[in-house]
Motif scaffolding. Structure first.
Motif, PDB file in Angstrom:
ATOM      1  N   MET A   1      51.082  21.195  31.911  1.00 37.18           N
ATOM      2  CA  MET A   1      50.909  22.623  32.227  1.00 37.18           C
ATOM      3  C   MET A   1      49.971  22.785  33.420  1.00 37.18           C
ATOM      4  N   MET A   2      50.465  23.437  34.458  1.00 38.95           N
ATOM      5  CA  MET A   2      49.625  23.668  35.634  1.00 38.95           C
ATOM      6  C   MET A   2      48.527  24.683  35.335  1.00 38.95           C
ATOM      7  N   PRO A   3      47.282  24.332  35.645  1.00 35.39           N
ATOM      8  CA  PRO A   3      46.192  25.283  35.367  1.00 35.39           C
ATOM      9  C   PRO A   3      46.278  26.548  36.220  1.00 35.39           C
ATOM     10  N   LEU A   4      46.934  26.467  37.375  1.00 35.74           N
ATOM     11  CA  LEU A   4      46.993  27.633  38.271  1.00 35.74           C
ATOM     12  C   LEU A   4      48.289  28.417  38.112  1.00 35.74           C
ATOM     13  N   LYS A   5      49.086  28.061  37.134  1.00 33.84           N
ATOM     14  CA  LYS A   5      50.346  28.758  36.924  1.00 33.84           C
ATOM     15  C   LYS A   5      50.088  30.118  36.262  1.00 33.84           C
ATOM     16  N   ARG A   6      50.715  31.150  36.799  1.00 35.18           N
ATOM     17  CA  ARG A   6      50.576  32.494  36.243  1.00 35.18           C
ATOM     18  C   ARG A   6      51.954  33.103  36.055  1.00 35.18           C
ATOM     19  N   THR A   7      52.085  33.964  35.079  1.00 38.46           N
ATOM     20  CA  THR A   7      53.337  34.686  34.900  1.00 38.46           C
ATOM     21  C   THR A   7      53.365  35.879  35.861  1.00 38.46           C
ATOM     22  N   CYS A   8      54.557  36.438  36.078  1.00 42.22           N
ATOM     23  CA  CYS A   8      54.686  37.600  36.950  1.00 42.22           C
ATOM     24  C   CYS A   8      53.829  38.756  36.454  1.00 42.22           C
ATOM     25  N   LYS A   9      53.764  38.907  35.146  1.00 40.55           N
ATOM     26  CA  LYS A   9      52.964  39.990  34.564  1.00 40.55           C
ATOM     27  C   LYS A   9      51.492  39.819  34.927  1.00 40.55           C
ATOM     28  N   GLU A  10      51.012  38.573  34.830  1.00 43.78           N
ATOM     29  CA  GLU A  10      49.617  38.296  35.169  1.00 43.78           C
ATOM     30  C   GLU A  10      49.368  38.518  36.653  1.00 43.78           C
ATOM     31  N   VAL A  11      50.332  38.114  37.474  1.00 45.89           N
ATOM     32  CA  VAL A  11      50.167  38.224  38.926  1.00 45.89           C
ATOM     33  C   VAL A  11      50.140  39.689  39.365  1.00 45.89           C
ATOM     34  N   THR A  12      51.027  40.504  38.830  1.00 44.61           N
ATOM     35  CA  THR A  12      51.015  41.922  39.206  1.00 44.61           C
ATOM     36  C   THR A  12      49.716  42.579  38.748  1.00 44.61           C
ATOM     37  N   ALA A  13      49.209  42.174  37.592  1.00 48.77           N
ATOM     38  CA  ALA A  13      47.924  42.699  37.116  1.00 48.77           C
ATOM     39  C   ALA A  13      46.801  42.297  38.076  1.00 48.77           C
ATOM     40  N   LEU A  14      46.884  41.069  38.609  1.00 48.87           N
ATOM     41  CA  LEU A  14      45.865  40.591  39.557  1.00 48.87           C
ATOM     42  C   LEU A  14      45.931  41.377  40.864  1.00 48.87           C
ATOM     43  N   VAL A  15      47.150  41.682  41.319  1.00 51.72           N
ATOM     44  CA  VAL A  15      47.319  42.443  42.562  1.00 51.72           C
ATOM     45  C   VAL A  15      46.651  43.814  42.423  1.00 51.72           C
ATOM     46  N   VAL A  16      46.825  44.426  41.275  1.00 48.41           N
ATOM     47  CA  VAL A  16      46.215  45.735  41.027  1.00 48.41           C
ATOM     48  C   VAL A  16      44.701  45.604  40.874  1.00 48.41           C
ATOM     49  N   ALA A  17      44.262  44.587  40.131  1.00 48.84           N
ATOM     50  CA  ALA A  17      42.829  44.386  39.875  1.00 48.84           C
ATOM     51  C   ALA A  17      42.070  44.082  41.155  1.00 48.84           C
ATOM     52  N   ARG A  18      42.753  43.418  42.090  1.00 46.03           N
ATOM     53  CA  ARG A  18      42.141  43.040  43.369  1.00 46.03           C
ATOM     54  C   ARG A  18      41.626  44.260  44.125  1.00 46.03           C
ATOM     55  N   GLU A  19      42.203  45.437  43.854  1.00 49.32           N
ATOM     56  CA  GLU A  19      41.776  46.662  44.521  1.00 49.32           C
ATOM     57  C   GLU A  19      40.398  47.117  44.052  1.00 49.32           C
ATOM     58  N   ASP A  20      40.063  46.751  42.828  1.00 47.06           N
ATOM     59  CA  ASP A  20      38.821  47.246  42.241  1.00 47.06           C
ATOM     60  C   ASP A  20      37.690  46.235  42.252  1.00 47.06           C
ATOM     61  N   ARG A  21      38.047  44.959  42.247  1.00 55.35           N
ATOM     62  CA  ARG A  21      37.012  43.929  42.156  1.00 55.35           C
ATOM     63  C   ARG A  21      37.462  42.684  42.897  1.00 55.35           C
ATOM     64  N   ALA A  22      36.479  41.904  43.340  1.00 56.66           N
ATOM     65  CA  ALA A  22      36.800  40.644  43.999  1.00 56.66           C
ATOM     66  C   ALA A  22      37.248  39.635  42.960  1.00 56.66           C
ATOM     67  N   LEU A  23      38.338  38.956  43.242  1.00 53.62           N
ATOM     68  CA  LEU A  23      38.849  37.969  42.302  1.00 53.62           C
ATOM     69  C   LEU A  23      38.158  36.629  42.526  1.00 53.62           C
ATOM     70  N   PRO A  24      37.961  35.864  41.441  1.00 52.79           N
ATOM     71  CA  PRO A  24      37.434  34.509  41.599  1.00 52.79           C
ATOM     72  C   PRO A  24      38.400  33.657  42.430  1.00 52.79           C
ATOM     73  N   LEU A  25      37.866  32.637  43.045  1.00 51.84           N
ATOM     74  CA  LEU A  25      38.680  31.781  43.919  1.00 51.84           C
ATOM     75  C   LEU A  25      39.907  31.236  43.194  1.00 51.84           C
TER      76      LEU A  25
END
Ligand SMILES: [Zn+2]
Length: 68
Positions: A1-25
């Motif tokens: 299992m790749m540690p950096l693998k994300r589902t589409c649902k997680e990725v879209t949530a990250l795109v939205v969250a990125r607007e409000d807070r800085a994402l970890p590397l």
């Protein structure tokens, strides 16, 4: 299992969250990796950015209007 693998649902949530807070590397990296092999998420990101920019312009237009 790749540690950096994300589902589409997680990725879209990250795109939205990125607007409000800085994402970890690790999340930024996972996002970029996902965008490289996914067809849907780059489309979502583009539409989300367009919407966000349109809203931002509308807001600045509104506040400019109120100043006068
Ligand atoms: Zn995806």
């Amino acid at each position: 299992m790749m540690p950096l693998k994300r589902t589409c649902k997680e990725v879209t949530a990250l795109v939205v969250a990125r607007e409000d807070r800085a994402l970890p590397l690790s999340e930024r990296l996972a996002l970029r990796i996902h965008m490289n092999f996914c067809d849907a998420c780059p489309v979502f990101e583009r539409q989300f950015m367009t919407l966000r920019n349109a809203l931002r312009q509308w807001h600045s237009y509104q506040s400019r209007d109120n100043d006068e």
